[in-house]
Motif scaffolding. Structure first.
Motif, PDB file in Angstrom:
ATOM      1  N   VAL A  52     -48.383  36.832  -5.889  1.00 25.63           N
ATOM      2  CA  VAL A  52     -49.134  35.589  -6.077  1.00 25.63           C
ATOM      3  C   VAL A  52     -48.147  34.429  -6.141  1.00 25.63           C
ATOM      4  N   PRO A  53     -48.552  33.252  -5.705  1.00 29.29           N
ATOM      5  CA  PRO A  53     -47.650  32.093  -5.778  1.00 29.29           C
ATOM      6  C   PRO A  53     -47.510  31.591  -7.201  1.00 29.29           C
ATOM      7  N   ARG A  54     -46.342  31.038  -7.499  1.00 28.49           N
ATOM      8  CA  ARG A  54     -46.082  30.445  -8.804  1.00 28.49           C
ATOM      9  C   ARG A  54     -45.639  29.002  -8.621  1.00 28.49           C
ATOM     10  N   THR A  55     -45.731  28.237  -9.701  1.00 21.56           N
ATOM     11  CA  THR A  55     -45.395  26.824  -9.624  1.00 21.56           C
ATOM     12  C   THR A  55     -43.887  26.594  -9.650  1.00 21.56           C
ATOM     13  N   PHE A  56     -43.462  25.524  -8.978  1.00 16.75           N
ATOM     14  CA  PHE A  56     -42.063  25.111  -8.980  1.00 16.75           C
ATOM     15  C   PHE A  56     -41.761  24.066 -10.051  1.00 16.75           C
ATOM     16  N   VAL A  57     -42.766  23.669 -10.798  1.00 17.05           N
ATOM     17  CA  VAL A  57     -42.551  22.621 -11.801  1.00 17.05           C
ATOM     18  C   VAL A  57     -41.527  23.083 -12.837  1.00 17.05           C
ATOM     19  N   GLY A  58     -41.682  24.310 -13.327  1.00 14.00           N
ATOM     20  CA  GLY A  58     -40.729  24.844 -14.300  1.00 14.00           C
ATOM     21  C   GLY A  58     -39.317  24.930 -13.766  1.00 14.00           C
ATOM     22  N   PRO A  59     -39.112  25.570 -12.601  1.00 16.55           N
ATOM     23  CA  PRO A  59     -37.765  25.614 -12.030  1.00 16.55           C
ATOM     24  C   PRO A  59     -37.157  24.244 -11.773  1.00 16.55           C
ATOM     25  N   LEU A  60     -37.977  23.258 -11.380  1.00 14.00           N
ATOM     26  CA  LEU A  60     -37.449  21.914 -11.169  1.00 14.00           C
ATOM     27  C   LEU A  60     -36.912  21.321 -12.469  1.00 14.00           C
ATOM     28  N   ILE A  61     -37.675  21.465 -13.539  1.00 16.74           N
ATOM     29  CA  ILE A  61     -37.223  20.951 -14.838  1.00 16.74           C
ATOM     30  C   ILE A  61     -35.994  21.711 -15.310  1.00 16.74           C
ATOM     31  N   LEU A  62     -36.028  23.018 -15.168  1.00 15.49           N
ATOM     32  CA  LEU A  62     -34.922  23.858 -15.633  1.00 15.49           C
ATOM     33  C   LEU A  62     -33.643  23.560 -14.859  1.00 15.49           C
ATOM     34  N   SER A  63     -33.754  23.417 -13.550  1.00 16.88           N
ATOM     35  CA  SER A  63     -32.565  23.129 -12.741  1.00 16.88           C
ATOM     36  C   SER A  63     -32.012  21.736 -13.018  1.00 16.88           C
ATOM     37  N   SER A  64     -32.898  20.785 -13.339  1.00 17.24           N
ATOM     38  CA  SER A  64     -32.439  19.422 -13.643  1.00 17.24           C
ATOM     39  C   SER A  64     -31.554  19.403 -14.879  1.00 17.24           C
ATOM     40  N   PHE A  65     -31.944  20.153 -15.902  1.00 17.89           N
ATOM     41  CA  PHE A  65     -31.145  20.201 -17.126  1.00 17.89           C
ATOM     42  C   PHE A  65     -29.922  21.110 -16.970  1.00 17.89           C
ATOM     43  N   SER A  66     -30.007  22.085 -16.060  1.00 14.15           N
ATOM     44  CA  SER A  66     -28.884  23.013 -15.868  1.00 14.15           C
ATOM     45  C   SER A  66     -27.819  22.443 -14.954  1.00 14.15           C
ATOM     46  N   TRP A  67     -28.190  21.531 -14.090  1.00 13.38           N
ATOM     47  CA  TRP A  67     -27.286  21.076 -13.024  1.00 13.38           C
ATOM     48  C   TRP A  67     -25.939  20.562 -13.530  1.00 13.38           C
ATOM     49  N   PRO A  68     -25.877  19.708 -14.561  1.00 11.78           N
ATOM     50  CA  PRO A  68     -24.551  19.220 -14.991  1.00 11.78           C
ATOM     51  C   PRO A  68     -23.593  20.350 -15.362  1.00 11.78           C
ATOM     52  N   VAL A  69     -24.100  21.356 -16.065  1.00 11.63           N
ATOM     53  CA  VAL A  69     -23.247  22.480 -16.463  1.00 11.63           C
ATOM     54  C   VAL A  69     -22.861  23.309 -15.252  1.00 11.63           C
ATOM     55  N   VAL A  70     -23.829  23.582 -14.381  1.00 15.34           N
ATOM     56  CA  VAL A  70     -23.553  24.361 -13.166  1.00 15.34           C
ATOM     57  C   VAL A  70     -22.537  23.643 -12.297  1.00 15.34           C
ATOM     58  N   PHE A  71     -22.643  22.324 -12.211  1.00 16.31           N
ATOM     59  CA  PHE A  71     -21.697  21.521 -11.425  1.00 16.31           C
ATOM     60  C   PHE A  71     -20.273  21.672 -11.963  1.00 16.31           C
ATOM     61  N   SER A  79     -17.428  32.040 -12.070  1.00 17.58           N
ATOM     62  CA  SER A  79     -18.371  32.916 -11.375  1.00 17.58           C
ATOM     63  C   SER A  79     -19.805  32.394 -11.497  1.00 17.58           C
ATOM     64  N   LYS A  80     -20.562  32.551 -10.407  1.00 18.28           N
ATOM     65  CA  LYS A  80     -21.930  32.034 -10.377  1.00 18.28           C
ATOM     66  C   LYS A  80     -22.842  32.725 -11.377  1.00 18.28           C
ATOM     67  N   ILE A  81     -22.487  33.913 -11.829  1.00 14.43           N
ATOM     68  CA  ILE A  81     -23.329  34.612 -12.791  1.00 14.43           C
ATOM     69  C   ILE A  81     -23.464  33.813 -14.081  1.00 14.43           C
ATOM     70  N   TYR A  82     -22.450  32.984 -14.397  1.00 15.32           N
ATOM     71  CA  TYR A  82     -22.526  32.180 -15.611  1.00 15.32           C
ATOM     72  C   TYR A  82     -23.507  31.018 -15.454  1.00 15.32           C
ATOM     73  N   SER A  83     -23.844  30.700 -14.225  1.00 13.57           N
ATOM     74  CA  SER A  83     -24.918  29.727 -14.009  1.00 13.57           C
ATOM     75  C   SER A  83     -26.250  30.317 -14.444  1.00 13.57           C
ATOM     76  N   GLN A  84     -26.406  31.629 -14.238  1.00 12.79           N
ATOM     77  CA  GLN A  84     -27.631  32.294 -14.708  1.00 12.79           C
ATOM     78  C   GLN A  84     -27.694  32.276 -16.231  1.00 12.79           C
ATOM     79  N   TYR A  85     -26.561  32.516 -16.882  1.00 13.33           N
ATOM     80  CA  TYR A  85     -26.510  32.397 -18.344  1.00 13.33           C
ATOM     81  C   TYR A  85     -26.937  30.981 -18.764  1.00 13.33           C
ATOM     82  N   THR A  86     -26.427  29.993 -18.051  1.00 14.65           N
ATOM     83  CA  THR A  86     -26.732  28.596 -18.378  1.00 14.65           C
ATOM     84  C   THR A  86     -28.220  28.329 -18.285  1.00 14.65           C
ATOM     85  N   VAL A  87     -28.830  28.780 -17.206  1.00 14.36           N
ATOM     86  CA  VAL A  87     -30.269  28.579 -17.006  1.00 14.36           C
ATOM     87  C   VAL A  87     -31.064  29.206 -18.139  1.00 14.36           C
ATOM     88  N   ARG A  88     -30.689  30.412 -18.517  1.00 14.42           N
ATOM     89  CA  ARG A  88     -31.425  31.102 -19.583  1.00 14.42           C
ATOM     90  C   ARG A  88     -31.220  30.428 -20.938  1.00 14.42           C
TER      91      ARG A  88
END
Length: 520
Positions: A52-71, A79-88
């Motif tokens: 089933v389709p899910r909304t992108f609203v949550g990922p958009l908000i989550l990525s916006s707050f995660s982006w500075p750290v991921v950058f 390692s990119k795996i720590y970006s996953q830690y950041t998101v969580r």
């Protein structure tokens, strides 16, 4: 005391950092927003859309707050795996903010002692703390459910309708079965008039519905309202709730504060509707805080009246000891859960044992994909990862990969018989099997594991599809280094027309193209 919940949540996160299939959409979507931006044709959901389709609203908000750290992580080559830690961690932070808001309101409404018991009960349990940083759709909805509970206790109906509307229309429509009875209760008690209710509810509904439809129609390439397309009865009561709440479940009915009664009555009616109509274990997240409030009030009552009688003293001691019992259960469940993500561990191990400059075309089978593999675990940008489902075991397509992750319960399992001559086993990953009880030892329970995923390498280079090499070799300066595997394959392509000298390790694109001209 909110730091207790934060520490418990971080401990659970690092003990079990990988995700499962239920969490995959939001995790993959957050990755793609972070790394692909508006180039939606590179997004995972278009290739693997899910049930089933899910909304992108949550990922958009989550990525916006995660982006500075991921950058920053990218700048320092982390390692990119720590970006996953950041998101969580950021998602968990949102849930903790909402939970803290509810805890503060509980303290105002029921007293400091109830709030303390509420905190310790929540921290001692497994389910709520374990899942609060996981990218389930229900966890996004949980944020707004917690705010709604708080606003309901404050009788701030406008804010409750706003938070409820966001939760219901954007994230989980099932939430209306939880929050709806609470609003109906207030309407029946004349705490809010119907005209005022509609004045708030209609604009909120239109705004939330419009937001999700605009955002998600862009990402799904069609007009869509995701929650409009989504849609064991006693299992919750005899299994899920006791496991989620631990020993606190038995105390819920003793929290008979008049104010909790109304909260509890509206929750109970809704709860039965919710559990009967949506039999999913993830809906339990919304209910844990409500049961815990009743349990906290019971514990506070028994503790403050422990000197009045022997029975009260016994109940007071039991109230304190049940926290210890919860911690024991939580330790066991967390240990089991940490062994339930062999796919994520396999990807981690694969990147450790394969040299980063190797040429890799990896196939990840369905079991691995469902047990921890995300795009955050695809660490090498020069490797190609493939998750195509239903490939015939041992067939031509599966033999076109340099490596494969395949589910198997033993080295000589039927799943691996197809690869006996063509592949070699590099390593295997174990997962939870069962609990072993021996009351003569301490602790009397031990966790048993069994092989779950094997990492295989293709020994027959002629079977490998090397067409992906050219795209992997594209580089900004045009001087990407080739590996010995590529050169070896090119040497074997035409033995009768081979030149006297061959490309060596470190050959460049220009040298490879010249080599091609000589052998064609």
């Amino acid at each position: 005391m909110d730091w207790i919940i934060a520490i418990a949540a971080l401990f659970h996160l690092f003990a079990s950092p990988f995700t499962k299939v239920e969490e995959s959409f939001n995790m993959q979507a957050t990755h793609d927003v972070l790394y692909h931006g508006t180039d939606i044709y590179k997004y995972d959901h278009l290739e693997f859309p899910g049930v089933v389709p899910r909304t992108f609203v949550g990922p958009l908000i989550l990525s916006s707050f995660s982006w500075p750290v991921v950058f920053l992580l990218e700048i320092f080559g982390v390692s990119k795996i720590y970006s996953q830690y950041t998101v969580r961690i950021i998602l968990g932070g949102f849930v903790l903010i909402a939970w803290r808001n509810l805890r503060k309101q509980i303290q105002k409404s029921f007293g400091k002692d109830v709030a303390i018991w509420f905190t310790f009960i929540t921290a001692s349990q497994f389910h709520f703390v374990y899942y609060l940083s996981r990218t389930l759709p229900n966890i996004f909805a949980l944020i707004f459910a917690l705010f709604s509970y708080s606003y309901w206790l404050q009788q701030r109906h406008k804010l409750m309708l706003i938070s409820s509307g966001i939760g219901v229309f954007i994230f989980r429509s099932e939430l209306c079965l939880l929050l709806g009875p609470m609003l109906l209760y207030d309407l029946s008690m004349r705490r809010i008039h119907i005209a005022k209710f509609l004045t708030y509810a209609i604009p909120v509904g239109i705004l939330c519905l419009g937001t999700t439809m605009v955002v998600d129609s862009f990402f799904w390439n069609r007009l869509i309202w995701p929650e409009g397309e989504v849609y064991p009865l006693l299992w919750y009561w005899y299994s899920c709730l006791p496991r989620a709440l631990g020993l606190s479940f038995s105390l819920r009915k003793y929290g008979h504060d008049p104010r909790i009664k109304s909260f509890y009555i509206t929750r109970t009616s809704l709860c039965q509707s919710l559990l009967l109509l949506t039999p999913q274990r993830t809906t339990i997240h919304y209910l844990c805080p409500l049961f815990n409030l009743a349990a906290a009030r019971a514990c506070q009552f028994f503790w403050t009246t422990r000197l009045k009688s022997t029975s009260r003293k016994v109940f007071a001691i039991a109230s304190a000891l049940h926290i210890v019992g919860n911690l024991i259960f939580t330790s066991l469940f967390l240990s089991i859960s940490s062994h339930n993500y062999p796919g994520g561990v396999a990807m981690q191990k694969f990147h450790q044992i394969i040299p980063p400059n190797s040429t890799v075309y990896l196939h990840i089978d369905n079991y691995a994909t469902q047990t921890g593999v995300t795009r955050f675990t695809q660490l090498n940008p020069n490797w190609k990862y493939n998750k195509t489902e239903n490939l015939k075991a041992g067939g031509k397509e599966i033999r076109s990969f340099t490596h494969i992750l395949v589910e198997a319960k033993a080295k000589y399992a039927y799943n691996l018989k197809h690869y006996t001559t063509s592949h070699k086993i590099l390593d295997h990953i174990e997962a939870f099997s069962h609990l072993h009880f021996n009351y003569m030892n301490f602790p009397p329970v031990k966790i048993r594991v069994k092989p779950a995923i094997y990492i295989l390498e293709n020994k027959i280079k002629e079977d490998i599809d090397w067409s992906f090499i050219q795209s992997n070799l594209e580089h900004s300066d045009g001087r990407e280094i080739l590996t010995s595997v590529e050169n070896e394959n090119l040497i074997k392509e035409n033995d009768t027309k081979m030149p006297t000298s061959f490309p060596s390790n470190g050959s460049t694109i220009e040298e490879l193209q010249d080599f091609h001209q000589k052998i064609v």
